[in-house]
Design a protein around this motif. Structure first.
Motif, mmCIF file in Angstrom:
data_model
loop_
_atom_site.group_PDB
_atom_site.id
_atom_site.type_symbol
_atom_site.label_atom_id
_atom_site.label_comp_id
_atom_site.label_asym_id
_atom_site.label_seq_id
_atom_site.Cartn_x
_atom_site.Cartn_y
_atom_site.Cartn_z
ATOM 1 N N LYS A 122 17.706 -35.102 -36.275
ATOM 2 C CA LYS A 122 17.096 -35.446 -35.309
ATOM 3 C C LYS A 122 15.755 -35.489 -36.016
ATOM 4 C CE LYS A 122 19.138 -32.498 -32.961
ATOM 5 N NZ LYS A 122 19.356 -31.430 -32.087
ATOM 6 N N PRO A 123 15.225 -37.763 -34.781
ATOM 7 C CA PRO A 123 13.857 -38.404 -35.702
ATOM 8 C C PRO A 123 12.927 -37.663 -35.344
ATOM 9 C CG PRO A 123 15.051 -39.575 -34.282
ATOM 10 C CD PRO A 123 15.753 -38.253 -34.113
ATOM 11 N N THR A 124 12.573 -35.639 -34.288
ATOM 12 C CA THR A 124 11.203 -35.706 -34.355
ATOM 13 C C THR A 124 11.616 -34.468 -35.412
ATOM 14 O OG1 THR A 124 11.254 -36.056 -31.978
ATOM 15 C CG2 THR A 124 10.511 -33.969 -32.608
ATOM 16 N N VAL A 125 12.350 -34.412 -35.412
ATOM 17 C CA VAL A 125 12.616 -33.023 -36.420
ATOM 18 C C VAL A 125 11.982 -33.284 -37.814
ATOM 19 C CG1 VAL A 125 14.538 -31.162 -37.803
ATOM 20 C CG2 VAL A 125 14.776 -31.207 -35.470
ATOM 21 N N LYS A 126 12.772 -34.480 -38.602
ATOM 22 C CA LYS A 126 12.406 -34.846 -39.792
ATOM 23 C C LYS A 126 10.596 -35.202 -40.141
ATOM 24 C CE LYS A 126 13.547 -38.114 -43.147
ATOM 25 N NZ LYS A 126 14.610 -39.495 -43.552
ATOM 26 N N LYS A 127 10.559 -35.884 -38.383
ATOM 27 C CA LYS A 127 8.509 -36.344 -38.741
ATOM 28 C C LYS A 127 8.132 -35.411 -38.780
ATOM 29 C CE LYS A 127 5.640 -38.169 -35.460
ATOM 30 N NZ LYS A 127 5.243 -36.963 -34.667
ATOM 31 N N ASN A 128 8.716 -33.739 -38.150
ATOM 32 C CA ASN A 128 7.270 -32.766 -37.356
ATOM 33 C C ASN A 128 7.993 -32.301 -39.134
ATOM 34 O OD1 ASN A 128 6.556 -32.921 -35.643
ATOM 35 N ND2 ASN A 128 8.335 -31.942 -34.297
ATOM 36 N N PHE A 129 8.487 -31.726 -40.244
ATOM 37 C CA PHE A 129 9.213 -31.152 -41.039
ATOM 38 C C PHE A 129 8.329 -32.615 -42.693
ATOM 39 C CE2 PHE A 129 10.637 -30.621 -45.563
ATOM 40 C CZ PHE A 129 10.892 -29.430 -45.355
ATOM 41 N N GLU A 130 8.793 -33.169 -42.356
ATOM 42 C CA GLU A 130 8.210 -34.130 -43.010
ATOM 43 C C GLU A 130 6.011 -33.825 -43.393
ATOM 44 O OE1 GLU A 130 8.687 -38.428 -42.958
ATOM 45 O OE2 GLU A 130 10.368 -37.799 -42.936
ATOM 46 N N GLU A 131 5.529 -33.645 -42.290
ATOM 47 C CA GLU A 131 4.106 -33.440 -41.866
ATOM 48 C C GLU A 131 3.778 -32.199 -42.363
ATOM 49 O OE1 GLU A 131 3.274 -34.424 -37.467
ATOM 50 O OE2 GLU A 131 3.275 -36.357 -37.765
ATOM 51 N N ALA A 132 4.315 -31.124 -41.756
ATOM 52 C CA ALA A 132 4.291 -30.108 -42.294
ATOM 53 C C ALA A 132 4.092 -29.898 -43.656
ATOM 54 C CB ALA A 132 5.287 -28.755 -41.391
ATOM 55 N N PHE A 133 5.111 -30.536 -44.151
ATOM 56 C CA PHE A 133 5.802 -30.099 -45.701
ATOM 57 C C PHE A 133 4.452 -30.424 -46.886
ATOM 58 C CE2 PHE A 133 7.633 -31.327 -49.724
ATOM 59 C CZ PHE A 133 8.320 -29.930 -50.386
ATOM 60 N N LEU A 134 3.968 -31.965 -46.103
ATOM 61 C CA LEU A 134 3.297 -33.480 -47.164
ATOM 62 C C LEU A 134 2.281 -32.005 -46.667
ATOM 63 C CD1 LEU A 134 3.987 -36.285 -46.240
ATOM 64 C CD2 LEU A 134 4.867 -35.045 -48.141
#
Length: 139
Positions: free
Chosen positions: A110-122
């Motif tokens: 899911k695009p939103t899940v991936k985007k949110n995870f990327e931001e939080a992880f980075l």
């Protein structure tokens, strides 16, 4: 001590005042089914299932308390960043392991899940790590 005002109740403790989120003046009459008597509504009737078997299924319930998962134990396996090993702090490793477990799932796509995870992880990395693009990481 609880003091009721016109719309909300407030709890006073020794150190602070806490307002209740429950609006005590709100009427539920507008939420009743059309056939219901406003003064005598059986709230459980909305959930009763006439087809349900009346047989007693169980007589007791045992509850053994709340269960918490064990603390994360780091394994020390590095992540690859542009082909180079990247040693992770335990907090970073735990989050990376979460992502590694869901890679390929419908949820992770899911695009939103991936985007949110990327931001939080980075955000877990400081600028000296040189990680700017999530796609440069190999889980």
């Amino acid at each position: 001590t609880t003091v009721a005002s016109t719309n909300k109740s407030a709890k006073y403790t020794e150190s602070h005042c806490e307002e209740s989120v429950i609006d005590t003046s709100r009427s539920l009459a507008h939420e009743l089914p059309a056939h219901a008597d406003k003064d005598k509504h059986d709230w459980n009737a909305d959930y009763d299932d006439d087809d349900e078997d009346e047989e007693v299924k169980w007589k007791t319930l045992e509850h053994h308390g709340v269960r918490f998962s064990q603390f994360y134990k780091p394994h020390g396996i590095p992540l690859l960043h542009k082909g180079q090993e990247l040693r992770l702090k335990p907090e970073q490793e735990e989050v990376a392991n979460f992502w590694a477990q869901i890679i390929g799932s419908e949820f992770a796509e899911k695009p939103t899940v991936k985007k949110n995870f990327e931001e939080a992880f980075l955000e877990l990395f400081d600028a000296s790590a040189g990680i700017k693009n999530f796609d440069d990481l190999d889980f």
